[in-house]
Design an enzyme around this catalytic site. Sequence first.
Site, PDB file in Angstrom:
ATOM      1  N   GLY A  40       0.818  -1.249  -0.297  1.00  0.00           N
ATOM      2  CA  GLY A  40      -0.078   0.032  -0.170  1.00  0.00           C
ATOM      3  C   GLY A  40       0.778   1.485  -0.048  1.00  0.00           C
ATOM      4  N   GLU A  95       4.389   3.943   5.777  1.00  0.00           N
ATOM      5  CA  GLU A  95       3.532   2.948   5.593  1.00  0.00           C
ATOM      6  C   GLU A  95       2.289   3.895   4.966  1.00  0.00           C
ATOM      7  OE1 GLU A  95       2.003   0.207   5.474  1.00  0.00           O
ATOM      8  OE2 GLU A  95       1.534  -0.881   7.415  1.00  0.00           O
ATOM      9  N   ASP A  96       1.138   2.951   4.335  1.00  0.00           N
ATOM     10  CA  ASP A  96      -0.118   3.559   3.881  1.00  0.00           C
ATOM     11  C   ASP A  96      -1.003   3.931   5.124  1.00  0.00           C
ATOM     12  OD1 ASP A  96      -0.520   0.969   4.353  1.00  0.00           O
ATOM     13  OD2 ASP A  96      -1.775   0.570   2.620  1.00  0.00           O
ATOM     14  N   ASP A  99      -3.667   0.685  11.071  1.00  0.00           N
ATOM     15  CA  ASP A  99      -4.949   0.310  11.465  1.00  0.00           C
ATOM     16  C   ASP A  99      -4.986  -0.391  12.833  1.00  0.00           C
ATOM     17  OD1 ASP A  99      -7.685  -0.132  10.968  1.00  0.00           O
ATOM     18  OD2 ASP A  99      -7.350  -2.024  10.153  1.00  0.00           O
ATOM     19  N   THR A 100      -4.923  -1.545  13.200  1.00  0.00           N
ATOM     20  CA  THR A 100      -5.083  -2.231  14.512  1.00  0.00           C
ATOM     21  C   THR A 100      -3.608  -2.207  15.033  1.00  0.00           C
ATOM     22  OG1 THR A 100      -4.243  -4.386  13.444  1.00  0.00           O
ATOM     23  CG2 THR A 100      -6.562  -3.935  13.672  1.00  0.00           C
ATOM     24  N   GLY A 101      -2.794  -1.998  14.329  1.00  0.00           N
ATOM     25  CA  GLY A 101      -1.099  -1.928  14.647  1.00  0.00           C
ATOM     26  C   GLY A 101      -0.544  -3.181  14.596  1.00  0.00           C
ATOM     27  N   THR A 103       0.612  -5.181  12.192  1.00  0.00           N
ATOM     28  CA  THR A 103       1.639  -4.988  11.061  1.00  0.00           C
ATOM     29  C   THR A 103       2.945  -4.528  11.858  1.00  0.00           C
ATOM     30  OG1 THR A 103       0.022  -4.985   9.539  1.00  0.00           O
ATOM     31  CG2 THR A 103       2.551  -4.317   8.801  1.00  0.00           C
ATOM     32  N   LYS A 127      -5.854   4.911  11.859  1.00  0.00           N
ATOM     33  CA  LYS A 127      -7.380   4.683  12.381  1.00  0.00           C
ATOM     34  C   LYS A 127      -6.997   4.527  13.838  1.00  0.00           C
ATOM     35  CE  LYS A 127      -8.920   2.387   8.511  1.00  0.00           C
ATOM     36  NZ  LYS A 127      -9.638   1.002   8.121  1.00  0.00           N
ATOM     37  N   PHE A 148     -13.360   2.135   5.834  1.00  0.00           N
ATOM     38  CA  PHE A 148     -12.628   1.606   5.012  1.00  0.00           C
ATOM     39  C   PHE A 148     -12.584   2.446   3.666  1.00  0.00           C
ATOM     40  CE2 PHE A 148     -10.882  -1.596   1.883  1.00  0.00           C
ATOM     41  CZ  PHE A 148     -10.163  -2.277   2.646  1.00  0.00           C
ATOM     42  N   ASP A 155      -5.740  -0.829  -1.362  1.00  0.00           N
ATOM     43  CA  ASP A 155      -6.823  -1.521  -2.156  1.00  0.00           C
ATOM     44  C   ASP A 155      -7.862  -2.268  -1.498  1.00  0.00           C
ATOM     45  OD1 ASP A 155      -4.923  -3.264  -0.613  1.00  0.00           O
ATOM     46  OD2 ASP A 155      -5.678  -4.598  -2.207  1.00  0.00           O
ATOM     47  N   ARG A 161      -6.138   0.922  -6.129  1.00  0.00           N
ATOM     48  CA  ARG A 161      -4.514   1.698  -5.951  1.00  0.00           C
ATOM     49  C   ARG A 161      -4.462   2.524  -6.593  1.00  0.00           C
ATOM     50  NH1 ARG A 161      -2.268  -2.179  -2.080  1.00  0.00           N
ATOM     51  NH2 ARG A 161      -2.300  -4.030  -2.516  1.00  0.00           N
TER      52      ARG A 161
END
Length: 171
Positions: A40, A95-96, A99-101, A103, A127, A148, A155, A161
């Site tokens: 991303g 990073e793109d 979110d949850t963290g 990654t 987020k 989302f 994507d 994308r």
Amino acid sequence: MAIDVFISEEKIQERIKELAEVISKDYKGEEVIVVGVLNGCFMFCADLLRELDLPVITEFMAASSYGEGTTTSGQVDILLDIKSDIKGKNVLFVEDIVDTGHTFKKILEMIKTRGPKSVKIASLLSKPARREHEIDIDYLAFEIEDKFVVGYGLDLAGKYRELPYIGIYNS
Ligand code: IMP
């Protein structure tokens, strides 16, 4: 399917210039290993790199993500690792979206065992409402609500994308 423009191309580019100026000042001419987190990041990383006034080495990592859907499993696999020896070096991840963290939890755990001088994160989006692991984002372009989004690298199952803006996906 409809995609509504959420953050325009102009706003994105303006914000990238602002971030690049701050990042360039912060590193004071020191070399930085810029690590784009695929897939991303590719547009954000390309545009940010062109604005940075710093000596950089560009690398990429890839971590598994959502697959075909719009929810995360929490399982993160590193699919592509960097080639540089980062011992004593400045590392800036690009990073793109955080979110949850999950990654970044995984990536940071791995990278910190390699003795870098510094590790920072630049993210296009965050987020915070979805966070499950606390992640310190050093350079954030836009904080968004729990929606989302697609476009500008992001994507849905490989689609959208290529859009030059960030859009909200309404299924
Ligand atoms: P995390 O591990 O939950 O922080 O998720 C990070 C990855 O999930 C990102 O790099 C994206 O690939 C993906 N992701 C999270 N939210 C979105 C979204 O709204 N649109 C597209 N991809 C997303």
